[in-house]
Design a protein around this motif. Sequence first.
Motif, PDB file in Angstrom:
ATOM      1  N   GLN A  77       0.828  -1.209   0.000  1.00  0.00           N
ATOM      2  CA  GLN A  77       0.000   0.000   0.000  1.00  0.00           C
ATOM      3  C   GLN A  77       0.866   1.266   0.000  1.00  0.00           C
ATOM      4  OE1 GLN A  77      -3.356   0.024  -0.458  1.00  0.00           O
ATOM      5  NE2 GLN A  77      -2.993   2.220  -0.736  1.00  0.00           N
ATOM      6  N   ILE A  78       2.026   1.236   0.693  1.00  0.00           N
ATOM      7  CA  ILE A  78       2.844   2.458   0.734  1.00  0.00           C
ATOM      8  C   ILE A  78       3.431   2.746  -0.653  1.00  0.00           C
ATOM      9  CG2 ILE A  78       3.357   2.419   3.223  1.00  0.00           C
ATOM     10  CD1 ILE A  78       6.105   1.310   2.624  1.00  0.00           C
ATOM     11  N   LEU A  79       3.630   1.693  -1.460  1.00  0.00           N
ATOM     12  CA  LEU A  79       4.107   1.909  -2.841  1.00  0.00           C
ATOM     13  C   LEU A  79       2.949   2.406  -3.719  1.00  0.00           C
ATOM     14  CD1 LEU A  79       6.406   0.118  -1.620  1.00  0.00           C
ATOM     15  CD2 LEU A  79       6.743  -0.767  -3.919  1.00  0.00           C
ATOM     16  N   GLU A  80       1.736   1.847  -3.455  1.00  0.00           N
ATOM     17  CA  GLU A  80       0.549   2.305  -4.207  1.00  0.00           C
ATOM     18  C   GLU A  80       0.345   3.801  -3.965  1.00  0.00           C
ATOM     19  OE1 GLU A  80      -1.250   0.304  -6.136  1.00  0.00           O
ATOM     20  OE2 GLU A  80      -0.770  -1.722  -5.433  1.00  0.00           O
ATOM     21  N   ASP A  81       0.549   4.237  -2.699  1.00  0.00           N
ATOM     22  CA  ASP A  81       0.349   5.652  -2.356  1.00  0.00           C
ATOM     23  C   ASP A  81       1.359   6.532  -3.098  1.00  0.00           C
ATOM     24  OD1 ASP A  81      -1.631   4.812  -0.680  1.00  0.00           O
ATOM     25  OD2 ASP A  81      -0.438   4.965   1.164  1.00  0.00           O
ATOM     26  N   LEU A  82       2.619   6.063  -3.146  1.00  0.00           N
ATOM     27  CA  LEU A  82       3.643   6.845  -3.855  1.00  0.00           C
ATOM     28  C   LEU A  82       3.308   6.909  -5.352  1.00  0.00           C
ATOM     29  CD1 LEU A  82       6.359   8.321  -4.012  1.00  0.00           C
ATOM     30  CD2 LEU A  82       7.503   6.100  -4.156  1.00  0.00           C
ATOM     31  N   ALA A  83       2.904   5.753  -5.900  1.00  0.00           N
ATOM     32  CA  ALA A  83       2.563   5.706  -7.326  1.00  0.00           C
ATOM     33  C   ALA A  83       1.408   6.654  -7.625  1.00  0.00           C
ATOM     34  CB  ALA A  83       2.206   4.278  -7.730  1.00  0.00           C
ATOM     35  N   GLU A  84       0.430   6.674  -6.730  1.00  0.00           N
ATOM     36  CA  GLU A  84      -0.725   7.537  -6.955  1.00  0.00           C
ATOM     37  C   GLU A  84      -0.312   9.006  -6.932  1.00  0.00           C
ATOM     38  OE1 GLU A  84      -4.132   6.791  -4.376  1.00  0.00           O
ATOM     39  OE2 GLU A  84      -4.844   8.783  -4.973  1.00  0.00           O
ATOM     40  N   ASN A 132      10.214   1.547   4.923  1.00  0.00           N
ATOM     41  CA  ASN A 132       8.987   1.851   5.669  1.00  0.00           C
ATOM     42  C   ASN A 132       8.976   3.276   6.196  1.00  0.00           C
ATOM     43  OD1 ASN A 132       7.680  -0.794   5.639  1.00  0.00           O
ATOM     44  ND2 ASN A 132       9.598  -1.400   6.620  1.00  0.00           N
ATOM     45  N   LYS A 133      10.168   3.869   6.335  1.00  0.00           N
ATOM     46  CA  LYS A 133      10.227   5.274   6.772  1.00  0.00           C
ATOM     47  C   LYS A 133      10.327   6.183   5.544  1.00  0.00           C
ATOM     48  CE  LYS A 133      12.345   4.506  11.235  1.00  0.00           C
ATOM     49  NZ  LYS A 133      13.557   3.754  11.521  1.00  0.00           N
ATOM     50  N   ILE A 134      11.169   5.778   4.589  1.00  0.00           N
ATOM     51  CA  ILE A 134      11.484   6.679   3.470  1.00  0.00           C
ATOM     52  C   ILE A 134      10.304   6.853   2.516  1.00  0.00           C
ATOM     53  CG2 ILE A 134      12.985   6.960   1.440  1.00  0.00           C
ATOM     54  CD1 ILE A 134      15.102   5.362   3.172  1.00  0.00           C
ATOM     55  N   VAL A 135       9.629   5.742   2.165  1.00  0.00           N
ATOM     56  CA  VAL A 135       8.583   5.845   1.134  1.00  0.00           C
ATOM     57  C   VAL A 135       7.407   6.713   1.599  1.00  0.00           C
ATOM     58  CG1 VAL A 135       6.999   4.543  -0.359  1.00  0.00           C
ATOM     59  CG2 VAL A 135       9.331   3.693   0.045  1.00  0.00           C
ATOM     60  N   PRO A 136       6.847   6.499   2.819  1.00  0.00           N
ATOM     61  CA  PRO A 136       5.742   7.378   3.234  1.00  0.00           C
ATOM     62  C   PRO A 136       6.173   8.851   3.327  1.00  0.00           C
ATOM     63  CG  PRO A 136       5.856   5.426   4.641  1.00  0.00           C
ATOM     64  CD  PRO A 136       7.088   5.417   3.803  1.00  0.00           C
ATOM     65  N   GLU A 137       7.421   9.082   3.760  1.00  0.00           N
ATOM     66  CA  GLU A 137       7.907  10.466   3.867  1.00  0.00           C
ATOM     67  C   GLU A 137       8.012  11.108   2.476  1.00  0.00           C
ATOM     68  OE1 GLU A 137       8.216  12.298   6.474  1.00  0.00           O
ATOM     69  OE2 GLU A 137       9.126  14.013   5.424  1.00  0.00           O
ATOM     70  N   LEU A 138       8.506  10.322   1.533  1.00  0.00           N
ATOM     71  CA  LEU A 138       8.623  10.824   0.145  1.00  0.00           C
ATOM     72  C   LEU A 138       7.239  11.165  -0.408  1.00  0.00           C
ATOM     73  CD1 LEU A 138      10.635  11.216  -2.182  1.00  0.00           C
ATOM     74  CD2 LEU A 138      10.320   8.810  -2.785  1.00  0.00           C
ATOM     75  N   THR A 139       6.283  10.269  -0.174  1.00  0.00           N
ATOM     76  CA  THR A 139       4.913  10.500  -0.673  1.00  0.00           C
ATOM     77  C   THR A 139       4.352  11.782  -0.050  1.00  0.00           C
ATOM     78  OG1 THR A 139       4.639   8.108  -0.764  1.00  0.00           O
ATOM     79  CG2 THR A 139       2.632   9.426  -0.924  1.00  0.00           C
ATOM     80  N   LYS A 140       4.612  11.944   1.252  1.00  0.00           N
ATOM     81  CA  LYS A 140       4.086  13.119   1.965  1.00  0.00           C
ATOM     82  C   LYS A 140       4.675  14.391   1.355  1.00  0.00           C
ATOM     83  CE  LYS A 140       3.941  15.146   6.613  1.00  0.00           C
ATOM     84  NZ  LYS A 140       4.678  16.363   6.269  1.00  0.00           N
ATOM     85  N   GLN A 141       5.995  14.354   1.127  1.00  0.00           N
ATOM     86  CA  GLN A 141       6.651  15.567   0.600  1.00  0.00           C
ATOM     87  C   GLN A 141       6.179  15.889  -0.814  1.00  0.00           C
ATOM     88  OE1 GLN A 141      10.500  16.630   1.419  1.00  0.00           O
ATOM     89  NE2 GLN A 141      10.578  15.693   3.454  1.00  0.00           N
TER      90      GLN A 141
END
Length: 346
Positions: free
Chosen positions: A243-250, A331-340
């Motif tokens: 899901q964290i990759l799906e969020d980044l992709a979105e 698990n830390k980097i991907v959600p942070e990247l998506t947020k930014q």
Amino acid sequence: MSLEEYKGVFIFAQQVDNELSNIALELLGKAKDLAADLDEKKVTAVLLGENVEGLTDKLAEYGADRVIVVDDPALKDYRTEPYTHALASVINEFKPEILLVGATAIGRDLGPRVSSRVHTGLTADCTQLEIGDFPLNPMPGQEQKHQQLLMTRPAFGGNTIATIACPNFRPQMATVRPGVMQKIAPNKGAKAEIVKFNPGFEENNCYTEILKIVKEKANVANIADAKILVSGGRGVGSPENFQILEDLAEALGGTVSCSRAVVDNGWKPKELQVGQTGQTVRPHVYFAIGISGAIQHVAGMEESDIIIAINKDENAPIFDVADYGVVGDLNKIVPELTKQIKDAQA
Ligand code: FAD
């Protein structure tokens, strides 16, 4: 067989339901390069089907100087026997020096049959084609032939790369992996010479009778066409964590893909697998997240314009092909990247 009689670079222009397959256009791009290296003026596309003449202009725009059209009801849907008869007859009549076929389901069925029928060799699933001398370093007393088609493909499970030639028979035939060769920019309004050829078809007991065509609707994304791929490996840890990759992709307007380990674990379908036994992709941006960078994976994505790797192991081989690397826990980097990214878009 007099090899000198065989001239020109030909491609099999695959169409399905009267729509050209992408591979036909990719093969034209490569055929143009090969023809230039051989000082050949013409690239020829061989188009088989029923009522397919409307497709010749598109072939011309993507580089065909001549299109040989075999138009017959027997060729309406792909069937091994009539297509083999048609393509083998074209070879016997027009004698190409080189014939390229896509390594699609159709091409993998058709290519070997045709090569056997016209008694020549075929190198399957090529990823690189060029014109050169063969053998490169001849043994004493061995003849070196010039201007041969050098066909390169991964061998022995991707652990080595083999370059194969066919110096004593013609045409030199290769099936070519979809997604590897580059189409040329279309030359709008270009026209090709059209040659109609029909070897005649007789329905016989070798012809398969098609009773019904059942189309499976693709419910997963076509990763080969994606401009941004967010690819996950075993390091993602679980199907839920994708899901964290799906969020980044979105957030990026991208598509999720994966390594074979993920498919083998049953986390994602095979259609999303990148690599030697998956798909070859060439997006603008490829994120490799929790992917170690095994040779078989890299073979499918190394031509991406920009590769961004996220891995907790600073020695992971993926960093050897990455343009940008982030060492750390996904698990830390991907959600942070998506947020930014989302914050920047807001
Ligand atoms: P691993 O190699 O297990 O790597 C997982 C990575 O995740 C590691 O580098 C680890 O450091 C990292 N990681 C773990 N946890 C975290 C975290 N929390 N944060 C950040 N990073 C983390 N593979 C393909 O992908 N495609 C193919 O088409 C393919 N074809 C093959 C064909 C053959 C004939 C063979 C023999 C193999 C093939 N393989 C293919 C398999 C290939 O050799 C590898 O086994 C596979 O690519 C490994 O997948 P992976 O990188 O996801 O897993």
